[in-house]
Motif scaffolding. Structure first.
Motif, PDB file in Angstrom:
ATOM      1  N   ILE A 271       0.768  -1.192   0.053  1.00 11.03           N
ATOM      2  CA  ILE A 271       0.110   0.065  -0.031  1.00 11.03           C
ATOM      3  C   ILE A 271       0.840   1.265  -0.018  1.00 11.03           C
ATOM      4  O   ILE A 271       0.580   2.211  -0.691  1.00 11.03           O
ATOM      5  CB  ILE A 271      -0.926   0.176   1.515  1.00 11.03           C
ATOM      6  CG1 ILE A 271      -1.769  -1.409   1.299  1.00 11.03           C
ATOM      7  CG2 ILE A 271      -1.856   1.259   1.147  1.00 11.03           C
ATOM      8  CD1 ILE A 271      -3.099  -1.327   0.520  1.00 11.03           C
ATOM      9  N   ARG A 272       1.938   1.288   0.869  1.00 12.44           N
ATOM     10  CA  ARG A 272       2.634   2.418   1.015  1.00 12.44           C
ATOM     11  C   ARG A 272       3.301   2.639  -0.331  1.00 12.44           C
ATOM     12  O   ARG A 272       3.438   3.820  -0.925  1.00 12.44           O
ATOM     13  CB  ARG A 272       3.877   2.099   2.017  1.00 12.44           C
ATOM     14  CG  ARG A 272       4.700   3.195   2.345  1.00 12.44           C
ATOM     15  CD  ARG A 272       5.849   2.982   3.056  1.00 12.44           C
ATOM     16  NE  ARG A 272       6.887   2.344   2.303  1.00 12.44           N
ATOM     17  CZ  ARG A 272       8.000   2.392   2.290  1.00 12.44           C
ATOM     18  NH1 ARG A 272       8.525   2.772   3.690  1.00 12.44           N
ATOM     19  NH2 ARG A 272       9.002   1.419   1.587  1.00 12.44           N
ATOM     20  N   ASN A 273       3.733   1.586  -1.255  1.00 13.85           N
ATOM     21  CA  ASN A 273       4.442   1.760  -2.605  1.00 13.85           C
ATOM     22  C   ASN A 273       3.311   2.225  -3.576  1.00 13.85           C
ATOM     23  O   ASN A 273       3.682   2.383  -4.578  1.00 13.85           O
ATOM     24  CB  ASN A 273       5.302   0.658  -2.702  1.00 13.85           C
ATOM     25  CG  ASN A 273       6.511   0.720  -2.053  1.00 13.85           C
ATOM     26  OD1 ASN A 273       6.922   1.696  -1.265  1.00 13.85           O
ATOM     27  ND2 ASN A 273       7.086  -0.466  -2.039  1.00 13.85           N
ATOM     28  N   ALA A 274       2.306   2.264  -3.187  1.00 14.88           N
ATOM     29  CA  ALA A 274       1.046   2.535  -4.114  1.00 14.88           C
ATOM     30  C   ALA A 274       0.816   1.434  -5.224  1.00 14.88           C
ATOM     31  O   ALA A 274       0.546   1.857  -6.242  1.00 14.88           O
ATOM     32  CB  ALA A 274       1.078   3.808  -4.499  1.00 14.88           C
ATOM     33  N   VAL A 275       1.249   0.291  -4.913  1.00 12.78           N
ATOM     34  CA  VAL A 275       1.129  -0.780  -5.922  1.00 12.78           C
ATOM     35  C   VAL A 275      -0.136  -1.971  -5.684  1.00 12.78           C
ATOM     36  O   VAL A 275      -0.360  -2.635  -6.305  1.00 12.78           O
ATOM     37  CB  VAL A 275       2.403  -1.701  -6.031  1.00 12.78           C
ATOM     38  CG1 VAL A 275       3.579  -0.876  -6.627  1.00 12.78           C
ATOM     39  CG2 VAL A 275       2.785  -2.304  -4.773  1.00 12.78           C
TER      40      VAL A 275
END
Lengths: 346, 258
Positions: A271-275
Motif C-alpha cells: 500500500i505504501r508503495n501504491a502498488v
C-alpha cells in the motif's frame, strides 16, 4: 510657549540641546521667527543650566579650584606615608584624623581625576588600618611580625628563592626539638592475623589465553529466510493472481495469529508503495493491485492517507468466524531455522 | 630511644672507640633524621662526626655494630641493604619488633595504614611478577576503604608515602613499587605474610622484587640484577637449578630500569 518640564530636565548635566518648537511658533513671521528662535535658545540654555545638578559632577568646575583640591590630596598622602610608623602605634589616632580631613576634601571633589587620587589615598589608609589591626593582635611592642619576616628574607638572600639552608642553620642554634622517627613495621601488623586466611592465587597471564572479541566477517551471518522485500514481492504476486479480494480474507491466516500480523505488515508495504490499494466504498475493504500513480495524478489531488490497522487475538478469531476463513490464501512461511553451530552465536 | 646527647660531654679526650660514646650517639641522632642514607653519605657523616668529637676512626662496620648492640635493646637496628635498581648500598634505621609501642609510632591514621597494607598486598600479588601497582589502581584502591578516601586524599597519601620513601614510582612513571626503605624495614613482615609467593634472590637470599628470572616459566630462580652480574660473569650462563640457558634480558618487576 509652553515647554514641558520633563523635556528640559537633565539631571546629569547633559549639555545636549535639542531645539524644540511648539506648534504655536509656526504661525509667526520669518523675521520675528529668527528673533524668537534666539530668545528660545537662550531661555532653553538658561533653564537647562538652572536645573542641572552640579553637586556631584561638574566638568566646568573652576580649574584653579581643582588644582587646589589635588594639591591638598597629595599633601595628605605624603603626610600619611611619612608618618606610617607612628600611625601604626596602637594608641595613635592619626588614621581617624586623616579620614576626617579626606572627607572634607571629598565634599569639594567634582571630577574623576581628583576622585582617583582620593581613592588611592583611601586604599592606603585602609591598608594601614589593616596592618594596625594585625599588629594589635601580636602586641606590636614586643614582636612585630612584618619586621621579623623582612629580616628573615634578608638573611635568606632577599631573592625570590630564599636560601633556606642558611636560615635553617641559624634557626637550629635556637632549637632543641628532639627528632622523631616513624616506622611501618609495627603499624602494619595491626590486624595481621586475619590476612592469612584470605589468599588469592596469583596467575601468570598466558598470552594465548587472552580472549579477543571475535571479528565478524561479512559472509558469517547467514542470510535469514524471512527477508522482508522477498516476502513483499511474493505477496504481491499472490495478490495479482487472486485479483481483487477482501483485505481481511487475504491477510488472515486461520492457523497462525503471528502469520496474520506479518501478512498485514507486508501488505502495508504494498500500500505504501501504491502498488496496491484498498477500496472500501462498498462497505467491505477490497484489496487490489494497481499501477503506481503517474505524476499527473499526484499533482491532481491524489493524496496519501495513513491508517493504522490493529489486530489482536479476539479480533482475529472474530474475523475467522465472520468470514468463515478455512484456509490461508497466503501460504504459511516456515519458521526461521535455528542452526546452532558450536562456537558461533550468530 | 632515651639516648640523648651533648657535645660538651664530660668524657675526656681518650675516647674508647669500641664503647658506646658520643660519636655513636651523634650518628644515631642523624639517622633518626635521615632515616635512610647511601653508604657513601653515611661514611662521610661518620668522618665528620669523628672530627667533631675528636676520636679516631674505626672500621665503619664495626662502628655500626657497636650502635646496633646498644639499640637492639629497644628493637631498633641499622641495616645495610642494596638498592634493587642499581645495587648501591644503603643504610637505614629500622624497627625490628612489632610490639605495641611500635604500633603507635606512626603519623599515619589507621585508615591510611590499612590502605598501605592493601597497597602492599596488591603490589606483591600483582600478575606477571610485576611487583608494582598502577597509579590509577592505587587511586581507586582509596575508594574501597572504610570510610572511603576521595581521589585527592588518596593522591595526597600516596605522595606522603612516596616522600617517606616507603614507595617510589617506577621508571616508566605508570606505577608504584616498594622503595628500598620499605623493603628494608618490612622484610620480616613480607616473608611472614607472603612467604609462599615472594621470591628470594638465589645469590644473596634477600627478598627480590625486581631483577632477572629463569627462562623456564615454572622455574623459581630469581636474581637481583647486581647479584646476577656477579653470578654470570664469564662462565657459561645457565640457570643454577634447571640448567636452562639464562637470558639476561628476561627481567621482571616494573621497578627495574631498562
Amino acid at each position: 510657549m509652553v515647554h514641558n518640564d520633563d523635556d528640559n530636565q537633565n539631571t546629569n548635566g547633559n549639555m545636549e540641546v535639542d531645539e524644540m518648537e511648539s506648534e504655536e511658533e509656526y504661525s509667526q513671521d520669518d523675521d520675528e521667527e529668527e528673533e524668537e528662535e534666539n530668545n528660545d535658545y537662550e531661555t532653553l540654555t538658561r533653564q537647562i543650566a538652572e536645573k542641572t545638578d552640579r553637586t556631584k559632577y561638574d566638568p566646568s568646575q573652576n580649574k584653579e579650584e581643582r588644582r587646589q583640591i589635588r594639591e591638598e590630596l597629595r599633601r595628605l598622602s605624603k603626610k600619611m606615608e611619612e608618618n606610617k610608623r607612628s600611625l601604626l602605634q596602637a594608641d595613635n589616632d592619626g588614621l581617624n584624623e586623616g579620614i576626617q580631613m579626606q572627607n572634607e576634601v571629598y565634599a569639594r571633589i567634582k571630577n574623576v581625576s581628583e576622585a582617583t587620587i582620593d581613592s588611592k589615598l583611601l586604599v592606603m589608609t585602609a591598608d594601614l588600618g589593616a596592618q594596625k589591626a594585625r599588629n594589635l593582635k601580636l602586641d606590636n611592642d614586643l614582636f612585630n611580625a612584618d619586621e621579623f619576616v623582612s629580616k628573615i628574607k634578608t638573611l635568606g638572600g632577599s631573592r625570590s628563592k630564599l636560601d633556606w639552608t642558611r636560615i635553617g642553620n641559624r634557626a637550629f642554634e635556637y632549637n632543641q626539638r628532639a627528632h622523631t622517627i616513624d616506622f611501618m613495621l609495627g603499624p602494619l601488623s595491626v590486624e595481621k592475623k586475619q590476612r592469612k586466611t584470605v589468599r588469592q592465587v596469583r596467575i601468570i597471564k598466558n598470552k594465548e589465553d587472552l580472549v579477543q572479541p571475535t571479528q565478524l566477517q561479512e559472509g558469517d551471518i547467514a542470510q535469514q529466510e524471512n527477508e522482508t522485500s522477498a516476502n513483499v514481492n511474493q505477496i504481491y504476486k499472490i495478490l495479482d493472481e487472486n485479483g481483487p479480494i477482501n483485505y481481511l480474507e487475504f491477510i488472515t491466516n486461520p492457523e497462525s495469529f503471528s502469520q496474520s500480523v506479518e501478512n498485514m505488515f507486508y501488505v502495508s508495504f504494498l500500500i505504501r508503495n501504491a502498488v496496491a490499494e484498498i477500496d472500501d466504498s462498498s462497505g467491505q475493504p477490497i484489496l487490489t493491485t494497481r499501477a503506481p500513480p503517474a505524476p499527473e495524478e499526484l499533482a491532481e489531488d491524489l493524496t496519501k492517507k495513513q491508517i493504522i490497522m490493529s489486530l489482536d487475538i479476539p479480533l482475529w478469531k472474530d474475523i475467522i468466524d465472520t468470514y468463515g476463513i478455512r484456509s490461508s490464501i497466503i501460504p504459511t512461511r516456515p519458521r526461521r531455522q535455528q542452526s546452532m553451530t558450536s562456537t558461533r552465536w550468530y | 630511644m632515651a639516648t640523648g646527647f651533648t657535645i660538651n660531654s664530660s668524657t675526656s679526650n681518650d675516647i674508647n672507640p669500641s664503647e658506646y660514646n658520643d660519636s655513636h650517639r651523634l650518628f644515631l641522632q642523624s639517622m633518626l633524621s635521615h632515616r635512610i642514607l647511601t653508604e657513601g653519605e653515611a661514611q662521610n657523616l661518620y668522618f665528620k662526626i669523628c672530627d667533631l668529637i675528636n676520636c679516631e676512626h674505626v672500621e665503619f662496620n664495626e662502628f655500626i655494630s657497636v650502635i646496633n648492640h646498644e639499640i637492639s635493646e629497644i628493637s631498633l637496628s641499622l641495616r645495610i641493604t642494596r638498592d634493587e635498581t642499581n645495587g648501591s648500598s644503603f643504610i637505614g634505621l629500622v624497627n625490628t619488633k612489632e610490639d605495641e609501642l611500635a604500633q603507635i609510632a606512626t603519623k599515619y591514621t589507621p585508615n591510611e595504614i590499612t590502605y598501605f597494607r592493601q597497597m602492599i598486598e596488591t603490589i606483591v600479588m600483582a600478575d606477571d611478577d610485576k611487583y608494582a601497582i598502577g597509579s590509577m589502581v592505587a587511586i581507586r584502591l582509596g575508594q574501597t576503604m572504610k570510610p572511603p578516601l576521595t581521589q585527592k586524599e588518596t593522591q595526597t597519601l600516596i605522595d606522603r608515602l612516596n616522600d617517606d620513601q616507603w614507595i617510589c614510582p617506577t621508571p616508566d612513571g605508570s606505577s608504584y613499587c616498594i622503595d628500598t626503605r620499605g623493603i628494608m624495614e618490612l622484610q620480616g613482615y613480607l616473608n611472614e605474610q607472603y612467604g609462599d609467593v615472594i621470591k628470594h634472590c638465589k645469590m644473596c637470599h634477600d627478598i627480590v622484587t625486581m631483577g632477572e628470572r629463569c627462562e623456564l616459566q615454572n622455574c623459581e630462580v630469581r636474581f637481583h640484577r647486581h647479584c646476577a652480574d656477579g653470578q654470570f660473569s664469564g662462565r657459561t650462563i645457565v640457570c643454577p637449578e634447571c640448567e636452562t640457558g639464562w637470558s639476561r634480558t628476561n627481567i621482571f618487576g616494573l621497578g627495574l630500569p631498562l
